[in-house]
Design a protein around this motif. Structure first.
Motif, short mmCIF file in Angstrom:
data_model
loop_
_atom_site.label_atom_id
_atom_site.label_comp_id
_atom_site.label_asym_id
_atom_site.label_seq_id
_atom_site.Cartn_x
_atom_site.Cartn_y
_atom_site.Cartn_z
N GLY A 72 59.18 -31.18 -12.54
CA GLY A 72 57.91 -31.68 -12.00
C GLY A 72 58.11 -32.83 -11.04
O GLY A 72 57.58 -32.84 -9.93
N ALA A 73 58.89 -33.83 -11.47
CA ALA A 73 59.11 -35.02 -10.63
C ALA A 73 59.83 -34.65 -9.34
O ALA A 73 59.48 -35.13 -8.26
N CYS A 74 60.83 -33.80 -9.44
CA CYS A 74 61.61 -33.44 -8.26
C CYS A 74 60.76 -32.66 -7.26
O CYS A 74 60.79 -32.93 -6.06
N LEU A 75 60.01 -31.70 -7.74
CA LEU A 75 59.20 -30.89 -6.82
C LEU A 75 58.10 -31.71 -6.16
O LEU A 75 57.80 -31.52 -4.98
N ILE A 76 57.52 -32.66 -6.88
CA ILE A 76 56.51 -33.54 -6.29
C ILE A 76 57.14 -34.41 -5.22
O ILE A 76 56.61 -34.57 -4.12
N ALA A 77 58.31 -35.00 -5.53
CA ALA A 77 58.99 -35.86 -4.56
C ALA A 77 59.38 -35.09 -3.30
O ALA A 77 59.16 -35.55 -2.18
N SER A 78 59.93 -33.89 -3.50
CA SER A 78 60.38 -33.13 -2.33
C SER A 78 59.21 -32.69 -1.46
O SER A 78 59.31 -32.72 -0.23
N SER A 79 58.11 -32.33 -2.06
CA SER A 79 56.95 -31.93 -1.24
C SER A 79 56.31 -33.14 -0.57
O SER A 79 55.82 -33.04 0.55
N GLY A 80 56.35 -34.31 -1.21
CA GLY A 80 55.78 -35.52 -0.63
C GLY A 80 56.55 -36.03 0.57
O GLY A 80 56.00 -36.66 1.46
N TYR A 81 57.85 -35.77 0.62
CA TYR A 81 58.68 -36.25 1.71
C TYR A 81 58.97 -35.18 2.76
O TYR A 81 59.70 -35.43 3.71
N GLN A 82 58.40 -34.01 2.60
CA GLN A 82 58.70 -32.91 3.52
C GLN A 82 58.39 -33.27 4.97
O GLN A 82 59.14 -32.92 5.88
N GLN A 83 57.34 -34.02 5.20
CA GLN A 83 56.97 -34.40 6.57
C GLN A 83 57.95 -35.39 7.20
O GLN A 83 58.00 -35.55 8.41
N PHE A 84 58.75 -36.07 6.36
CA PHE A 84 59.72 -37.05 6.87
C PHE A 84 61.12 -36.46 7.04
O PHE A 84 62.05 -37.16 7.40
N CYS A 85 61.27 -35.19 6.75
CA CYS A 85 62.57 -34.53 6.85
C CYS A 85 62.74 -33.95 8.25
O CYS A 85 62.48 -32.77 8.49
N THR A 86 63.16 -34.81 9.18
CA THR A 86 63.28 -34.40 10.58
C THR A 86 64.73 -34.31 11.05
O THR A 86 65.00 -33.71 12.08
N GLY A 87 65.64 -34.96 10.31
CA GLY A 87 67.03 -35.01 10.74
C GLY A 87 67.31 -36.12 11.74
O GLY A 87 68.43 -36.35 12.14
N LYS A 88 66.26 -36.82 12.14
CA LYS A 88 66.40 -37.92 13.10
C LYS A 88 66.49 -39.24 12.34
O LYS A 88 66.43 -39.28 11.11
N LEU A 89 66.61 -40.36 13.07
CA LEU A 89 66.68 -41.69 12.47
C LEU A 89 65.50 -41.93 11.54
O LEU A 89 64.35 -41.58 11.87
N ASN A 90 65.74 -42.48 10.37
CA ASN A 90 64.76 -42.75 9.31
C ASN A 90 64.25 -41.48 8.63
O ASN A 90 63.23 -41.51 7.95
#
Length: 138
Positions: A72-90
């Motif tokens: 539960g915790a992992c899937l919530i965290a991964s979906s919450g950060y999906q928009q920040f997964c760009t491969g660029k700085l930060n």
């Protein structure tokens, strides 16, 4: 003889993936991919059923965080950060998986097995185990 047979069966099924404990790599803010034996941990039985991997892109390079996690915790965290997964700085990418040491380096693809009899299917092995155990104990 019965005890030996039961022990052998239990060892076989625990090594075939039916165990309730998973192993994952665990490290905090490493600047190298910490996928070596000294970073392997046993996750909490029946609580932490997934491995989590975070890849952060910072000014000084790529940082890794790896750990055990509850699904539960992992899937919530991964979906919450999906928009920040760009491969660029930060960039922050969080992935979850549920097989031993799956938060390590990417595995090479193996050729597909024959679908005639799915030997690795856990529920099939569970039925076989129950049948063998009942025949040994009776």
């Amino acid at each position: 003889m019965r005890l030996f047979s039961v022990s052998t069966l239990l060892l076989f099924f625990s090594s075939s993936g039916l165990a309730l404990q998973i192993q994952c790599y665990q490290c905090e803010e490493m600047t190298h991919d910490c996928s070596t034996p000294e970073f392997i941990v046993n996750c909490t039985v029946n609580v932490q059923d997934m491995c989590q991997k975070e890849v952060l892109v910072k000014d000084d390079g790529i940082h890794y965080r790896k750990s055990c996690a509850s699904s539960g915790a992992c899937l919530i965290a991964s979906s919450g950060y999906q928009q920040f997964c760009t491969g660029k700085l930060n960039s922050v990418c969080i992935t979850c998986c549920n097989t031993p040491l799956c938060n390590g380096p990417r595995q090479k693809k193996r050729p597909q097995q024959s679908a005639a009899f799915p030997v690795g299917t856990p529920h099939v092995w569970l039925h076989v185990f129950v049948l063998l155990l009942s025949s040994v104990l009776c």
